[in-house]
Design a protein around this motif. Structure first.
Motif, PDB file in Angstrom:
ATOM      1  N   ARG A   1       1.160 -18.719  -1.161  1.00 26.75           N
ATOM      2  CA  ARG A   1       0.136 -17.851  -0.566  1.00 26.75           C
ATOM      3  C   ARG A   1       0.687 -16.457  -0.290  1.00 26.75           C
ATOM      4  O   ARG A   1       0.060 -15.439  -0.610  1.00 26.75           O
ATOM      5  CB  ARG A   1      -0.393 -18.455   0.740  1.00 26.75           C
ATOM      6  N   LEU A   2       1.870 -16.413   0.315  1.00 24.58           N
ATOM      7  CA  LEU A   2       2.477 -15.125   0.642  1.00 24.58           C
ATOM      8  C   LEU A   2       2.798 -14.327  -0.621  1.00 24.58           C
ATOM      9  O   LEU A   2       2.567 -13.113  -0.674  1.00 24.58           O
ATOM     10  CB  LEU A   2       3.745 -15.350   1.467  1.00 24.58           C
ATOM     11  N   ALA A   3       3.323 -15.000  -1.642  1.00 24.53           N
ATOM     12  CA  ALA A   3       3.667 -14.314  -2.878  1.00 24.53           C
ATOM     13  C   ALA A   3       2.427 -13.786  -3.591  1.00 24.53           C
ATOM     14  O   ALA A   3       2.459 -12.697  -4.190  1.00 24.53           O
ATOM     15  CB  ALA A   3       4.445 -15.246  -3.800  1.00 24.53           C
ATOM     16  N   LEU A   4       1.331 -14.527  -3.509  1.00 21.97           N
ATOM     17  CA  LEU A   4       0.097 -14.132  -4.188  1.00 21.97           C
ATOM     18  C   LEU A   4      -0.749 -13.176  -3.361  1.00 21.97           C
ATOM     19  O   LEU A   4      -1.796 -12.709  -3.830  1.00 21.97           O
ATOM     20  CB  LEU A   4      -0.734 -15.375  -4.525  1.00 21.97           C
ATOM     21  N   ARG A   5      -0.331 -12.872  -2.121  1.00 18.55           N
ATOM     22  CA  ARG A   5      -1.060 -11.983  -1.209  1.00 18.55           C
ATOM     23  C   ARG A   5      -2.461 -12.518  -0.892  1.00 18.55           C
ATOM     24  O   ARG A   5      -3.421 -11.752  -0.771  1.00 18.55           O
ATOM     25  CB  ARG A   5      -1.200 -10.579  -1.775  1.00 18.55           C
ATOM     26  N   LEU A   6      -2.586 -13.823  -0.759  1.00 16.02           N
ATOM     27  CA  LEU A   6      -3.850 -14.390  -0.309  1.00 16.02           C
ATOM     28  C   LEU A   6      -3.885 -14.375   1.209  1.00 16.02           C
ATOM     29  O   LEU A   6      -2.859 -14.579   1.867  1.00 16.02           O
ATOM     30  CB  LEU A   6      -4.021 -15.835  -0.805  1.00 16.02           C
ATOM     31  N   SER A   7      -5.058 -14.144   1.758  1.00 16.86           N
ATOM     32  CA  SER A   7      -5.197 -14.199   3.208  1.00 16.86           C
ATOM     33  C   SER A   7      -5.194 -15.661   3.661  1.00 16.86           C
ATOM     34  O   SER A   7      -5.489 -16.567   2.867  1.00 16.86           O
ATOM     35  CB  SER A   7      -6.505 -13.533   3.641  1.00 16.86           C
ATOM     36  N   PRO A   8      -4.863 -15.920   4.930  1.00 10.79           N
ATOM     37  CA  PRO A   8      -4.908 -17.310   5.426  1.00 10.79           C
ATOM     38  C   PRO A   8      -6.277 -17.958   5.233  1.00 10.79           C
ATOM     39  O   PRO A   8      -6.369 -19.141   4.909  1.00 10.79           O
ATOM     40  CB  PRO A   8      -4.555 -17.158   6.908  1.00 10.79           C
ATOM     41  N   SER A   9      -7.346 -17.183   5.414  1.00 18.25           N
ATOM     42  CA  SER A   9      -8.685 -17.762   5.257  1.00 18.25           C
ATOM     43  C   SER A   9      -8.953 -18.146   3.807  1.00 18.25           C
ATOM     44  O   SER A   9      -9.586 -19.176   3.541  1.00 18.25           O
ATOM     45  CB  SER A   9      -9.755 -16.784   5.751  1.00 18.25           C
TER      46      SER A   9
ATOM     47  N   ALA B   1       7.706 -18.965  -6.731  1.00 20.50           N
ATOM     48  CA  ALA B   1       6.464 -18.371  -6.233  1.00 20.50           C
ATOM     49  C   ALA B   1       6.351 -16.890  -6.580  1.00 20.50           C
ATOM     50  O   ALA B   1       5.304 -16.422  -7.042  1.00 20.50           O
ATOM     51  CB  ALA B   1       6.351 -18.584  -4.723  1.00 20.50           C
ATOM     52  N   SER B   2       7.420 -16.130  -6.371  1.00 21.87           N
ATOM     53  CA  SER B   2       7.355 -14.698  -6.650  1.00 21.87           C
ATOM     54  C   SER B   2       7.194 -14.434  -8.140  1.00 21.87           C
ATOM     55  O   SER B   2       6.485 -13.496  -8.545  1.00 21.87           O
ATOM     56  CB  SER B   2       8.610 -13.995  -6.113  1.00 21.87           C
ATOM     57  N   ALA B   3       7.832 -15.271  -8.983  1.00 25.57           N
ATOM     58  CA  ALA B   3       7.687 -15.105 -10.424  1.00 25.57           C
ATOM     59  C   ALA B   3       6.257 -15.416 -10.860  1.00 25.57           C
ATOM     60  O   ALA B   3       5.710 -14.755 -11.753  1.00 25.57           O
ATOM     61  CB  ALA B   3       8.669 -16.012 -11.161  1.00 25.57           C
ATOM     62  N   ILE B   4       5.639 -16.419 -10.240  1.00 27.85           N
ATOM     63  CA  ILE B   4       4.252 -16.746 -10.535  1.00 27.85           C
ATOM     64  C   ILE B   4       3.360 -15.550 -10.207  1.00 27.85           C
ATOM     65  O   ILE B   4       2.481 -15.176 -10.989  1.00 27.85           O
ATOM     66  CB  ILE B   4       3.816 -17.991  -9.741  1.00 27.85           C
ATOM     67  N   ALA B   5       3.588 -14.929  -9.050  1.00 30.05           N
ATOM     68  CA  ALA B   5       2.779 -13.778  -8.643  1.00 30.05           C
ATOM     69  C   ALA B   5       2.937 -12.617  -9.615  1.00 30.05           C
ATOM     70  O   ALA B   5       1.954 -11.957  -9.972  1.00 30.05           O
ATOM     71  CB  ALA B   5       3.163 -13.347  -7.231  1.00 30.05           C
ATOM     72  N   ARG B   6       4.155 -12.352 -10.055  1.00 32.87           N
ATOM     73  CA  ARG B   6       4.373 -11.239 -10.989  1.00 32.87           C
ATOM     74  C   ARG B   6       3.639 -11.470 -12.311  1.00 32.87           C
ATOM     75  O   ARG B   6       3.224 -10.513 -12.963  1.00 32.87           O
ATOM     76  CB  ARG B   6       5.864 -11.046 -11.245  1.00 32.87           C
TER      77      ARG B   6
END
Length: 269
Positions: free
Chosen positions: A98-106, A57-62
């Protein structure tokens, strides 16, 4: 998408078909040949076998510095998970993503709901329109940054325009971008104090996620070494205070800003 397919350890034909459909039909991935698509999937499978699903997940976000691309990636992953039903292991993966991509819950909930209705492409289109609607606010912020730097001249405005053109989140047709920035810089010239203007801008952005991403864009505009030392950058301090963003979230914004390419044209003073 391959992580979503592998999340529960059960790679169904329907999930594989969903991945193939997204790769073949999603406009964001247009131009990929069948051979190229197969190679990318094989590379993703190898990476998952080495590191596991959650660790990717973190690698995807980077690899996805743009907010728009992060939303699209999550929507496509949710689309794969929702082919049958989202089981606990898949839900855990989507939350880590979601957390790695910094998306909000909504934002994440909207993606998952759209995926269940097979409307992921519509959700991505809606997000793109909403992102475009945010660009005038970003232009206002950068004009106020220019005011704080005593750089409301044409050369700096042109540098900001080049920066906008290089970021997928802020890219508009060049004439639209030029008009927005011209108006924003002209308006900023009449501002007496930058901080109250930033507070007013924050009031126009009720979604905390939007305020967070404006901070990311401001940090991205700094040279990476300067962004990493954000605490001594005066405008970032003003922006953080006006937008009500905590230090911990500002550190996350720095990490997101540092995902941008080093060669990005930055409007530095």
């Amino acid at each position: 998408m391959v992580c979503a397919q592998w999340a529960d350890g059960d790679h169904t034909d329907d999930e594989l078909s969903a991945v193939d459909t997204q790769l073949a039909d999603n406009p964001l991935l247009s131009g990929l040949s069948r051979e190229h698509r197969g190679m990318l999937v094989s590379m993703a499978v190898d990476a998952i076998r080495i590191a596991g699903v959650t660790m990717r997940a973190s690698a995807i976000a980077r690899g996805l510095p743009a907010r728009m691309h992060r939303f699209a990636a999550f929507a496509m992953a949710a689309d794969v998970c929702a082919v049958d039903r989202v089981v606990p292991a898949e839900a855990d993966f989507l939350e880590s993503l979601r957390l790695a991509l910094r998306l909000s819950p909504s934002e994440a909930d909207a993606c998952i709901a759209a995926a269940r209705e097979r409307l992921s492409l519509r959700a991505i289109d809606d997000r793109a329109r909403r992102q475009q609607a945010l660009v005038p606010s970003v232009a206002t912020m950068f004009a106020l940054r220019g005011k704080a730097l005593l750089r409301l001249d044409d050369a700096h405005r042109f540098a900001v325009a080049d920066f906008f053109a290089a970021l997928p989140d802020l890219h508009l047709p060049s004439d639209e971008s030029a008009i927005l920035l011209h108006r924003a810089f002209r308006s900023a010239a009449g501002v007496d104090s930058v901080f109250p203007a930033l507070v007013e801008l924050a009031r126009s952005l009720p979604d905390p996620a939007d305020r967070y991403w404006l901070l990311v864009y401001a940090l991205t505009a700094e040279q990476p070494a300067i962004a990493a030392g954000w605490r001594v950058v005066p405008f970032i301090g003003l922006l953080q205070a006006a937008f009500g963003i905590a230090d911990a979230d500002t550190e996350l914004a720095v990490a997101d800003a540092l995902c941008a390419p080093a060669a990005l044209p930055r409007p530095v003073p």
